[in-house]
Design an enzyme around this catalytic site. Structure first.
Site, PDB file in Angstrom:
ATOM      1  N   LYS A  54      -0.211 -15.316  -3.799  1.00  0.00           N
ATOM      2  CA  LYS A  54      -1.592 -14.867  -3.965  1.00  0.00           C
ATOM      3  C   LYS A  54      -1.892 -14.667  -5.449  1.00  0.00           C
ATOM      4  O   LYS A  54      -2.953 -15.036  -5.939  1.00  0.00           O
ATOM      5  CB  LYS A  54      -1.840 -13.579  -3.166  1.00  0.00           C
ATOM      6  CG  LYS A  54      -1.862 -13.842  -1.661  1.00  0.00           C
ATOM      7  CD  LYS A  54      -1.888 -12.594  -0.795  1.00  0.00           C
ATOM      8  CE  LYS A  54      -1.765 -12.999   0.680  1.00  0.00           C
ATOM      9  NZ  LYS A  54      -1.777 -11.877   1.618  1.00  0.00           N
ATOM     10  N   GLN A  98      -0.686  -5.720   1.799  1.00  0.00           N
ATOM     11  CA  GLN A  98       0.137  -6.741   2.444  1.00  0.00           C
ATOM     12  C   GLN A  98       0.841  -6.155   3.665  1.00  0.00           C
ATOM     13  O   GLN A  98       1.428  -5.073   3.600  1.00  0.00           O
ATOM     14  CB  GLN A  98       1.155  -7.295   1.425  1.00  0.00           C
ATOM     15  CG  GLN A  98       1.930  -8.499   1.903  1.00  0.00           C
ATOM     16  CD  GLN A  98       1.071  -9.741   2.119  1.00  0.00           C
ATOM     17  OE1 GLN A  98       0.023  -9.909   1.493  1.00  0.00           O
ATOM     18  NE2 GLN A  98       1.492 -10.605   3.017  1.00  0.00           N
ATOM     19  N   ASP A 121      -9.393  -9.345   3.042  1.00  0.00           N
ATOM     20  CA  ASP A 121      -8.693  -9.837   4.235  1.00  0.00           C
ATOM     21  C   ASP A 121      -9.651  -9.969   5.425  1.00  0.00           C
ATOM     22  O   ASP A 121      -9.348 -10.656   6.400  1.00  0.00           O
ATOM     23  CB  ASP A 121      -7.590  -8.841   4.652  1.00  0.00           C
ATOM     24  CG  ASP A 121      -6.208  -9.232   4.136  1.00  0.00           C
ATOM     25  OD1 ASP A 121      -5.969 -10.435   3.926  1.00  0.00           O
ATOM     26  OD2 ASP A 121      -5.365  -8.319   3.971  1.00  0.00           O
TER      27      ASP A 121
END
Ligand code: GUN
Length: 283
Positions: A54, A98, A121
């Protein structure tokens, strides 16, 4: 017949190029770059790789990023404080935690603590609700990436029967919602579904997000179907594979995503897209 191989790597590269160009104009307009904070707790191996990818993707498109790598001894309260710090900092456009988190931490509470406007997200229930209601929101990256793949390959969703296998909050449920929004007739199957093949065989578009190596064989697929494989598994030889038994299903599908190189690259590309979108909307 061999189906069209849907090239997720190429489409993801295109998305990243678009984001990169728009990042330059954002920077010119506002005098700073969009910024993503990735919070990683502990040292779960796969997470370290995902988080690194990422960050690399951010560098590639001109999004500033920081990995906040926190020890797995951190308390829930301290983690929530870190999230709040991201929420209140105007220079931060997006934040994600995460997953998975260590057992003593509450992933749902963390998800719900993120400002929905920075929830790149797309997991916050406010964003889920807006998505279901057809309102502007931040969409979960993998399902949004699949929609983009279908669009790039001119795959008709209107009136198509889409069968989604898997009902996770991250992929299955939002995927079903987005396909409904695209006027597909949607069936959602899961681990309690009886006679899975009975449903999957009716799919014009079959999307599998289960996580079981090669479980979807040709008997599960209607000839001519579009087949999308969301999974990333290892077979008995340790080789990367999806849920779809690629060698045989690719012979009867009209289009199919490979693993790797199909859906996978789209997830990070759409994360970049969401970061920029959040940055723009938060101005
Ligand atoms: N772990 C595996 N996939 C994801 C993802 O898309 N987002 C987050 N936050 N964690 C993950």
């Amino acid at each position: 017949m061999t189906g069209v191989v849907i090239d997720g790597k190429a489409v993801a590269a295109r998305v990243r190029e678009e984001v990169k160009a728009d990042c330059i104009s954002f920077q010119e307009q506002y005098g700073f770059a969009p910024k993503l904070i990735v919070i990683q707790v502990g040292d779960f191996g796969p997470s370290t790789i995902y988080v690194r990818n990422k960050k690399k993707a951010c560098e590639n498109v001109g999004i500033e990023s920081e990995i906040w790598h926190l020890p797995d001894t951190i308390t829930q309260e301290m983690l929530l404080e870190k999230i709040d710090q991201c929420n209140t900092d105007d220079q931060i456009s997006g934040v994600l935690v995460q997953l998975p988190l260590p057992d003593h931490l509450d992933a749902v509470a963390c998800r719900n603590a993120i400002d929905p406007k920075k929830d790149v997200d797309g997991f916050h229930p406010i964003n889920t609700g807006k998505m279901i209601a057809g309102e502007e929101s931040l969409l979960p990256c993998t399902p949004a990436g699949i929609i983009r793949l279908l669009d790039e390959y001119n795959i008709q969703t209107d009136g198509a029967h889409c069968v989604v296998v898997g009902r996770s909050h991250i992929v299955g449920k939002p995927m079903a919602a987005l396909m409904l929004e695209r006027n597909a007739t949607v069936t959602v199957c899961h681990s309690h579904t009886k006679d899975l093949a009975q449903y999957t065989k009716q799919a014009d578009i079959l999307i599998s997000a289960v996580g079981q190596a090669n479980m979807i064989t040709a008997e599960y697929v209607k000839p001519g179907a579009v087949v999308i494989d969301v999974a990333m598994n290892r077979d008995e030889q340790g080789k990367l594979c999806g849920d779809i038994k690629y060698d045989e299903v690719s012979q009867i599908a009209s289009a199919i995503t490979p693993v790797p190189g199909g859906v996978g690259p789209m997830t990070v590309a759409m994360l970049m897209y969401n970061c920029l979108l959040a940055a723009r909307r938060n101005r």
